[in-house]
Write a protein that holds these residues in place. Structure first.
Motif, PDB file in Angstrom:
ATOM      1  N   LEU A   1       0.830  -1.209   0.000  1.00 54.68           N
ATOM      2  CA  LEU A   1       0.000   0.000   0.000  1.00 54.68           C
ATOM      3  C   LEU A   1       0.865   1.260   0.000  1.00 54.68           C
ATOM      4  CD1 LEU A   1      -2.684  -1.155   2.613  1.00 54.68           C
ATOM      5  CD2 LEU A   1      -3.097  -0.716   0.185  1.00 54.68           C
ATOM      6  N   GLU A   2       2.198   1.056   0.022  1.00 54.44           N
ATOM      7  CA  GLU A   2       3.173   2.155   0.003  1.00 54.44           C
ATOM      8  C   GLU A   2       3.073   3.033   1.230  1.00 54.44           C
ATOM      9  OE1 GLU A   2       2.903   4.011  -3.845  1.00 54.44           O
ATOM     10  OE2 GLU A   2       3.718   2.227  -4.853  1.00 54.44           O
ATOM     11  N   TYR A   3       2.738   2.409   2.366  1.00 50.90           N
ATOM     12  CA  TYR A   3       2.810   3.119   3.638  1.00 50.90           C
ATOM     13  C   TYR A   3       4.258   3.101   4.113  1.00 50.90           C
ATOM     14  CZ  TYR A   3      -2.290   2.299   4.004  1.00 50.90           C
ATOM     15  OH  TYR A   3      -3.639   2.254   3.788  1.00 50.90           O
ATOM     16  N   LYS A   4       4.651   4.107   4.890  1.00 48.27           N
ATOM     17  CA  LYS A   4       5.940   4.073   5.564  1.00 48.27           C
ATOM     18  C   LYS A   4       5.778   3.158   6.775  1.00 48.27           C
ATOM     19  CE  LYS A   4       9.021   7.295   7.921  1.00 48.27           C
ATOM     20  NZ  LYS A   4       8.271   7.663   9.144  1.00 48.27           N
ATOM     21  N   VAL A   5       6.623   2.116   6.847  1.00 49.60           N
ATOM     22  CA  VAL A   5       6.475   1.103   7.895  1.00 49.60           C
ATOM     23  C   VAL A   5       7.693   1.123   8.808  1.00 49.60           C
ATOM     24  CG1 VAL A   5       6.144  -1.352   8.363  1.00 49.60           C
ATOM     25  CG2 VAL A   5       5.109  -0.329   6.330  1.00 49.60           C
ATOM     26  N   GLU A   6       7.432   1.257  10.092  1.00 48.06           N
ATOM     27  CA  GLU A   6       8.501   1.343  11.091  1.00 48.06           C
ATOM     28  C   GLU A   6       8.343   0.157  12.047  1.00 48.06           C
ATOM     29  OE1 GLU A   6       8.856   4.117  15.109  1.00 48.06           O
ATOM     30  OE2 GLU A   6       7.546   4.716  13.456  1.00 48.06           O
ATOM     31  N   SER A   7       9.434  -0.590  12.253  1.00 45.64           N
ATOM     32  CA  SER A   7       9.397  -1.722  13.181  1.00 45.64           C
ATOM     33  C   SER A   7       9.784  -1.264  14.572  1.00 45.64           C
ATOM     34  CB  SER A   7      10.370  -2.816  12.725  1.00 45.64           C
ATOM     35  OG  SER A   7       9.940  -3.361  11.503  1.00 45.64           O
ATOM     36  N   ARG A   8       9.078  -1.732  15.552  1.00 45.11           N
ATOM     37  CA  ARG A   8       9.420  -1.408  16.941  1.00 45.11           C
ATOM     38  C   ARG A   8       8.716  -2.400  17.864  1.00 45.11           C
ATOM     39  NH1 ARG A   8       6.991   3.807  19.475  1.00 45.11           N
ATOM     40  NH2 ARG A   8       7.057   2.471  21.295  1.00 45.11           N
ATOM     41  N   ALA A   9       9.128  -2.399  19.131  1.00 46.54           N
ATOM     42  CA  ALA A   9       8.445  -3.235  20.110  1.00 46.54           C
ATOM     43  C   ALA A   9       7.442  -2.377  20.867  1.00 46.54           C
ATOM     44  CB  ALA A   9       9.447  -3.852  21.079  1.00 46.54           C
ATOM     45  N   ILE A  10       6.269  -2.923  21.116  1.00 47.61           N
ATOM     46  CA  ILE A  10       5.276  -2.258  21.962  1.00 47.61           C
ATOM     47  C   ILE A  10       4.931  -3.235  23.080  1.00 47.61           C
ATOM     48  CG2 ILE A  10       2.949  -1.294  22.082  1.00 47.61           C
ATOM     49  CD1 ILE A  10       3.261  -0.436  19.174  1.00 47.61           C
ATOM     50  N   ALA A  11       5.134  -2.797  24.307  1.00 47.11           N
ATOM     51  CA  ALA A  11       4.951  -3.681  25.469  1.00 47.11           C
ATOM     52  C   ALA A  11       5.754  -4.966  25.291  1.00 47.11           C
ATOM     53  CB  ALA A  11       3.459  -3.976  25.698  1.00 47.11           C
ATOM     54  N   GLY A  12       6.922  -4.840  24.656  1.00 52.12           N
ATOM     55  CA  GLY A  12       7.798  -5.984  24.479  1.00 52.12           C
ATOM     56  C   GLY A  12       7.416  -6.908  23.340  1.00 52.12           C
ATOM     57  N   VAL A  13       6.381  -6.549  22.588  1.00 51.88           N
ATOM     58  CA  VAL A  13       5.878  -7.408  21.515  1.00 51.88           C
ATOM     59  C   VAL A  13       6.297  -6.826  20.162  1.00 51.88           C
ATOM     60  CG1 VAL A  13       3.800  -8.337  20.426  1.00 51.88           C
ATOM     61  CG2 VAL A  13       3.911  -8.120  22.911  1.00 51.88           C
ATOM     62  N   PRO A  14       6.878  -7.641  19.268  1.00 52.46           N
ATOM     63  CA  PRO A  14       7.244  -7.143  17.940  1.00 52.46           C
ATOM     64  C   PRO A  14       6.040  -6.511  17.239  1.00 52.46           C
ATOM     65  CG  PRO A  14       8.124  -9.343  18.272  1.00 52.46           C
ATOM     66  CD  PRO A  14       7.220  -9.062  19.445  1.00 52.46           C
ATOM     67  N   SER A  15       6.259  -5.295  16.696  1.00 50.52           N
ATOM     68  CA  SER A  15       5.140  -4.524  16.135  1.00 50.52           C
ATOM     69  C   SER A  15       5.625  -3.692  14.961  1.00 50.52           C
ATOM     70  CB  SER A  15       4.569  -3.562  17.201  1.00 50.52           C
ATOM     71  OG  SER A  15       4.170  -4.266  18.363  1.00 50.52           O
TER      72      SER A  15
ATOM     73  N   CYS B   1      -0.393   8.720  15.807  1.00 53.94           N
ATOM     74  CA  CYS B   1       0.559   7.637  16.133  1.00 53.94           C
ATOM     75  C   CYS B   1       0.660   7.454  17.644  1.00 53.94           C
ATOM     76  CB  CYS B   1       1.923   7.930  15.527  1.00 53.94           C
ATOM     77  SG  CYS B   1       1.972   7.693  13.738  1.00 53.94           S
ATOM     78  N   GLY B   2       0.717   8.560  18.370  1.00 55.69           N
ATOM     79  CA  GLY B   2       0.743   8.449  19.831  1.00 55.69           C
ATOM     80  C   GLY B   2      -0.489   7.717  20.347  1.00 55.69           C
ATOM     81  N   MET B   3      -1.633   7.990  19.719  1.00 52.62           N
ATOM     82  CA  MET B   3      -2.887   7.344  20.157  1.00 52.62           C
ATOM     83  C   MET B   3      -2.898   5.847  19.872  1.00 52.62           C
ATOM     84  SD  MET B   3      -5.640  10.230  18.997  1.00 52.62           S
ATOM     85  CE  MET B   3      -5.665  11.850  19.768  1.00 52.62           C
ATOM     86  N   VAL B   4      -2.479   5.452  18.667  1.00 48.56           N
ATOM     87  CA  VAL B   4      -2.541   4.011  18.363  1.00 48.56           C
ATOM     88  C   VAL B   4      -1.533   3.229  19.204  1.00 48.56           C
ATOM     89  CG1 VAL B   4      -3.522   4.108  16.048  1.00 48.56           C
ATOM     90  CG2 VAL B   4      -1.054   4.246  16.315  1.00 48.56           C
ATOM     91  N   ILE B   5      -0.379   3.837  19.469  1.00 49.44           N
ATOM     92  CA  ILE B   5       0.618   3.133  20.298  1.00 49.44           C
ATOM     93  C   ILE B   5       0.075   2.969  21.713  1.00 49.44           C
ATOM     94  CG2 ILE B   5       2.907   3.360  21.348  1.00 49.44           C
ATOM     95  CD1 ILE B   5       3.762   4.641  18.604  1.00 49.44           C
ATOM     96  N   LYS B   6      -0.584   4.026  22.216  1.00 46.00           N
ATOM     97  CA  LYS B   6      -1.180   3.919  23.554  1.00 46.00           C
ATOM     98  C   LYS B   6      -2.277   2.838  23.583  1.00 46.00           C
ATOM     99  CE  LYS B   6      -1.981   5.116  27.806  1.00 46.00           C
ATOM    100  NZ  LYS B   6      -0.987   4.696  28.830  1.00 46.00           N
ATOM    101  N   LEU B   7      -3.101   2.812  22.542  1.00 40.91           N
ATOM    102  CA  LEU B   7      -4.160   1.791  22.488  1.00 40.91           C
ATOM    103  C   LEU B   7      -3.562   0.390  22.454  1.00 40.91           C
ATOM    104  CD1 LEU B   7      -6.597   3.526  19.981  1.00 40.91           C
ATOM    105  CD2 LEU B   7      -7.052   3.036  22.394  1.00 40.91           C
ATOM    106  N   MET B   8      -2.455   0.227  21.725  1.00 33.60           N
ATOM    107  CA  MET B   8      -1.828  -1.096  21.664  1.00 33.60           C
ATOM    108  C   MET B   8      -1.187  -1.452  22.999  1.00 33.60           C
ATOM    109  SD  MET B   8      -1.526  -3.756  19.908  1.00 33.60           S
ATOM    110  CE  MET B   8      -1.709  -3.468  18.146  1.00 33.60           C
ATOM    111  N   GLU B   9      -0.571  -0.480  23.655  1.00 33.95           N
ATOM    112  CA  GLU B   9      -0.009  -0.754  24.985  1.00 33.95           C
ATOM    113  C   GLU B   9      -1.112  -1.239  25.923  1.00 33.95           C
ATOM    114  OE1 GLU B   9       3.655   2.522  24.984  1.00 33.95           O
ATOM    115  OE2 GLU B   9       1.752   2.979  25.981  1.00 33.95           O
TER     116      GLU B   9
END
Lengths: 184, 183
Positions: A119-133, A169-177
């Motif tokens: 979809l040509e989104y910019k994709v960034e890998s990181r851990a959220i709550a220790g889980v690969p995301s 982005c801050g909101m979705v990361i918080k929701l995932m946490e």
């Protein structure tokens, strides 16, 4: 499934089991129980599996928590779509925000990453709550942002603001946490 | 699918607090450097790639639904939603992509809440078509799910006031366009 995920999974299952029991107490469905494929009820006989936890997925976080996370009054959020993908709309003082949650239990983070790349989104890998995301940034003038995590298949959140200036982005990361963190 | 009655679960959630509390220990059981191979999905076959919104444009949505002022409020990797004026009061139109989620569960949910659910085949692909009735509007809702191995997509067309065109005609046409746009 690895150690932490197994624990997360066990808790999710425990929570869902309770939801199932409660849902079971709260509604009555007309008709006679029939095994899939037994053919007595024409429009029910082709369902491929029995799923007792229907409508469970949207309730992993309450609407109050959702509203608070995106800066909306708990009275100003409403569900618009339910299932393995759920949608809500919340009223942040800065404008309307559409929230999407997905949980594909047979999906994978790798498949979501591949889709986001196509979809040509910019994709960034990181851990959220220790889980690969992954965090997904479409080329959206309003700053839409998504996240997907390697838990129970793959679980994800999107926040689509209807106007710029909101930290999606801050909101979705918080929701995932909140979704992944059973220990805090 | 469009929700029918979710508020009943609000009370139920309070009862979950003890269960959630029971899940609160043992966060130290992993080593930080531990990596997991993709746990993935053995025996799972994913379907084709679909462009955003199944390749259906805002203009097509306006033409098909004959609703003016539609706003595409949630374009993302799992679908798109169009609402009149961007708000939830009014008609709801959406496409949703499910990658590794059983179509059978979605169909079962429809069977528990809709007036009718039937098999359908469009452009050679199997799925279901669900029809919803409103006491005053009549048949105002139509949802079509189409399966691709362990994936499926669903179009949902729901009108909120008369007059409106046949929602299943719209859902069928948008489903056909989406199938054609698969890559």
């Amino acid at each position: 499934m690895t150690g932490p995920l197994r624990r997360v999974g066990a808790c999710v299952i425990a929570v869902l089991a309770v939801v199932t029991m409660l849902v079971g107490c709260s509604r009555t469905v007309d008709g006679t129980a029939a095994k899939a494929g037994s053919g007595d009820v024409p429009r029910n006989d082709n369902s491929q599996k029995e799923y007792p936890n229907l409508l469970k997925e949207c309730e992993v976080l309450t609407e109050d928590i959702l509203a608070k996370t995106v800066g909306a009054d708990p009275l100003d959020i409403q569900s618009t779509f339910v299932g393995a993908v759920c949608r809500w709309q919340a009223a942040n003082p800065a404008g309307l925000i559409d929230i999407t949650r997905f949980w594909f239990e047979q999906g994978s983070l790798d498949n979501e990453r591949e889709t986001a790349n196509k979809l040509e989104y910019k994709v960034e890998s990181r851990a959220i709550a220790g889980v690969p995301s992954i965090v997904m940034h479409p080329n959206d003038p309003n700053g839409a942002c998504g996240v997907a995590s390697d838990a129970g298949g793959v679980v994800g959140w999107w926040v689509n603001p209807q106007q710029p200036g909101i930290d999606a982005c801050g909101m979705v990361i918080k929701l995932m946490e909140l979704t992944l963190a059973t220990s805090s | 699918m469009i929700p029918s009655n979710l508020k009943r679960l609000a009370v139920a959630m309070t009862a979950l607090i003890p269960v959630l509390a029971a899940c609160s220990s043992g966060s130290d059981s992993t080593s930080p450097g531990e990596t997991s191979g993709p746990p993935a999905a053995q025996g799972i076959t994913h379907g084709p790639f679909f462009p955003e919104c199944g390749g259906v444009t805002d203009q097509t949505m306006a033409e098909q639904t004959r609703v003016s002022g539609l706003v595409n409020t949630a374009t993302n990797s799992v679908g798109c939603q169009w609402l009149a004026g961007g708000g939830i009061l009014g008609p709801h139109f959406s496409i949703t992509m499910y990658r590794g989620s059983p179509i059978g569960r979605e169909r079962k949910t429809e069977e528990l809440s809709r007036a009718s659910v039937e098999d359908i085949n469009i452009e050679g692909h199997d799925g279901f078509i669900a029809l919803g009735e409103d006491p005053t509007l009549g048949n105002n809702l139509c949802e079509i799910g189409i399966q691709y191995d362990d994936d499926f997509f669903e179009w949902s067309i729901s009108f909120a006031e008369k007059p409106f065109p046949d929602p299943c005609d719209i859902a069928k046409e948008l489903t056909r366009q989406t199938i054609v746009n698969a890559k």
